[in-house]
Design a protein around this motif. Structure first.
Motif, mmCIF file in Angstrom:
data_model
loop_
_atom_site.group_PDB
_atom_site.id
_atom_site.type_symbol
_atom_site.label_atom_id
_atom_site.label_comp_id
_atom_site.label_asym_id
_atom_site.label_seq_id
_atom_site.Cartn_x
_atom_site.Cartn_y
_atom_site.Cartn_z
ATOM 1 N N GLN A 192 49.281 73.322 24.495
ATOM 2 C CA GLN A 192 48.054 73.348 23.701
ATOM 3 C C GLN A 192 48.260 72.663 22.352
ATOM 4 O O GLN A 192 47.428 71.864 21.908
ATOM 5 N N ARG A 193 49.376 72.945 21.709
ATOM 6 C CA ARG A 193 49.649 72.323 20.415
ATOM 7 C C ARG A 193 49.893 70.829 20.564
ATOM 8 O O ARG A 193 49.477 70.031 19.718
ATOM 9 N N VAL A 194 50.555 70.434 21.643
ATOM 10 C CA VAL A 194 50.787 69.001 21.868
ATOM 11 C C VAL A 194 49.458 68.265 22.039
ATOM 12 O O VAL A 194 49.215 67.215 21.418
ATOM 13 N N VAL A 195 48.584 68.813 22.874
ATOM 14 C CA VAL A 195 47.295 68.155 23.126
ATOM 15 C C VAL A 195 46.446 68.123 21.862
ATOM 16 O O VAL A 195 45.863 67.080 21.504
ATOM 17 N N ASN A 196 46.361 69.245 21.167
ATOM 18 C CA ASN A 196 45.565 69.279 19.939
ATOM 19 C C ASN A 196 46.130 68.326 18.890
ATOM 20 O O ASN A 196 45.372 67.695 18.131
ATOM 21 N N GLY A 197 47.463 68.215 18.850
ATOM 22 C CA GLY A 197 48.061 67.281 17.913
ATOM 23 C C GLY A 197 47.722 65.828 18.231
ATOM 24 O O GLY A 197 47.492 65.026 17.319
ATOM 25 N N LEU A 198 47.675 65.487 19.513
ATOM 26 C CA LEU A 198 47.303 64.121 19.889
ATOM 27 C C LEU A 198 45.843 63.847 19.558
ATOM 28 O O LEU A 198 45.503 62.759 19.063
ATOM 29 N N TRP A 199 44.955 64.807 19.838
ATOM 30 C CA TRP A 199 43.548 64.616 19.474
ATOM 31 C C TRP A 199 43.421 64.408 17.970
ATOM 32 O O TRP A 199 42.722 63.490 17.511
ATOM 33 N N ALA A 200 44.097 65.257 17.197
ATOM 34 C CA ALA A 200 43.992 65.154 15.748
ATOM 35 C C ALA A 200 44.605 63.870 15.209
ATOM 36 O O ALA A 200 44.215 63.397 14.134
ATOM 37 N N SER A 201 45.546 63.289 15.962
ATOM 38 C CA SER A 201 46.201 62.066 15.508
ATOM 39 C C SER A 201 45.425 60.804 15.869
ATOM 40 O O SER A 201 45.871 59.700 15.534
ATOM 41 N N GLY A 202 44.297 60.966 16.568
ATOM 42 C CA GLY A 202 43.449 59.817 16.860
ATOM 43 C C GLY A 202 43.342 59.436 18.313
ATOM 44 O O GLY A 202 42.826 58.348 18.636
ATOM 45 N N ALA A 203 43.784 60.291 19.228
ATOM 46 C CA ALA A 203 43.651 59.980 20.653
ATOM 47 C C ALA A 203 42.186 59.984 21.065
ATOM 48 O O ALA A 203 41.406 60.832 20.617
ATOM 49 N N GLU A 204 41.817 59.037 21.916
ATOM 50 C CA GLU A 204 40.440 58.936 22.404
ATOM 51 C C GLU A 204 40.268 59.553 23.783
ATOM 52 O O GLU A 204 39.144 59.887 24.175
ATOM 53 N N ALA A 205 41.349 59.679 24.532
ATOM 54 C CA ALA A 205 41.322 60.306 25.861
ATOM 55 C C ALA A 205 42.734 60.797 26.158
ATOM 56 O O ALA A 205 43.713 60.122 25.827
ATOM 57 N N VAL A 206 42.835 61.968 26.795
ATOM 58 C CA VAL A 206 44.133 62.587 27.047
ATOM 59 C C VAL A 206 44.151 63.143 28.472
ATOM 60 O O VAL A 206 43.129 63.666 28.958
ATOM 61 N N SER A 207 45.299 63.043 29.118
ATOM 62 C CA SER A 207 45.489 63.658 30.439
ATOM 63 C C SER A 207 46.889 64.246 30.500
ATOM 64 O O SER A 207 47.810 63.787 29.817
#
Length: 305
Positions: A192-207
């Motif tokens: 959860q922290r990894v995904v939220n960190g990627l979103w907060a860092s500017g990711a536009e799509a995550v899988s």
């Protein structure tokens, strides 16, 4: 000639040669005196008392014969029952196999129907978005909502359990036992922290492991497994994120969540590698369905002052 009488010389007899097996007297005794003699003596005493051999009286002989007949009868009846029950058991087994095959085929058909309905829903959503905001808006909404497969530059982050959590000394999988400490396993809260960190860092799509994340996605645990949208994942966990690769990777590693992941590596042996990719491909989310939200019919006019 007088003198002291001479004593006859004492002649010692030569020592008798010792047997090579003198130190093995117990084994030698056992070998020289076989136990067969004891058995023979016991059998002779028993026979002298009339206890050995076949029964002597008519009553004893009849009892022995009745016992043999009863034993033969039991064996015969058991064999007959087994032969009679074998076809029934085979029939029940085949019926169970046929039922399993039928249920499996039905489940496969339902899954195929779900895929077709999902594609139809996606097509209808795209058509509705094109009518309200144009094709560009529809594509953008599809990308942001996860309803459309995307590709582009980004990062690849692979997170795995500690080595002690993936190779047990007895060959078993420690994820299925309680012998290994939870600190060496990647937990749902870590992802959860990894995904939220990627979103907060500017990711536009995550899988994660091919499961596209949306605003409705949930990363949680069920026992020792990590679930994404109720689908279990198997380590290592490969996280793909579309965005400005170099900038996204740097910002994530410097963020609080990136530092949290680094602390897991340093303190608990959890393994993580991040790399910049020129083109990563993410599938569409399978269950993005709009139930409540409606497009705004009012058009906002833009003017200049």
């Amino acid at each position: 000639m007088c003198g002291m009488p001479q004593q006859p010389p004492v002649r010692s007899s030569p020592p008798r040669p010792q047997r090579p097996d003198a130190s093995m007297s117990l084994i030698t005794n056992v070998m020289d005196h076989s136990l067969d003699d004891g058995y023979a003596e016991a059998a002779a005493r028993k026979e002298s008392r009339g206890e050995g051999g076949l029964p002597k009286t008519l009553r004893a002989k009849l009892g022995l014969a009745a016992g043999l007949v009863l034993a033969a009868l039991v064996v015969t009846v058991g064999a007959a029952q087994a032969r009679v029950a074998a076809p029934v058991v085979a029939k029940e087994r085949q019926e169970l196999i046929d039922r399993i095959d039928g249920e499996t085929s039905a489940a496969d058909k339902l899954e195929s129907d779900v895929d077709k309905l999902r594609d139809d829903v996606g097509a209808r959503q795209r058509a509705a978005l094109q009518q309200t905001g144009g094709s560009d808006a529809a594509d953008l909404v599809g990308v942001l909502s996860g309803a459309t497969a995307v590709h582009g530059p980004g990062v690849r982050l692979v997170v795995n359990d500690a080595k002690e959590a993936t190779s047990g000394g007895d060959g078993t999988n420690p994820r299925e036992t309680a012998d290994f400490s939870d600190t060496g396993r990647v937990r749902d809260r870590d992802m959860q922290r990894v995904v939220n960190g990627l979103w907060a860092s500017g990711a536009e799509a995550v899988s994660i492991n091919g499961q596209r994340l949306t605003a409705l996605s949930a990363v949680r645990a069920a026992g020792d497994a990590i679930l994404v949208d109720n689908k279990p994942l198997v380590p290592p966990y490969t996280v793909l994120a579309v965005g400005d690769g170099e900038r996204l990777g740097t910002r994530f590693q410097n963020s609080a969540d990136g530092l949290y992941l680094h602390a897991l590596e340093q303190n608990f042996g959890i393994r993580a590698t991040i790399s910049t990719e020129g083109d990563v491909r993410l599938p569409a989310a399978p269950s993005v369905i709009v139930r409540t939200a409606k497009p705004n019919a009012e058009k906002t006019e833009k003017g200049t002052s």
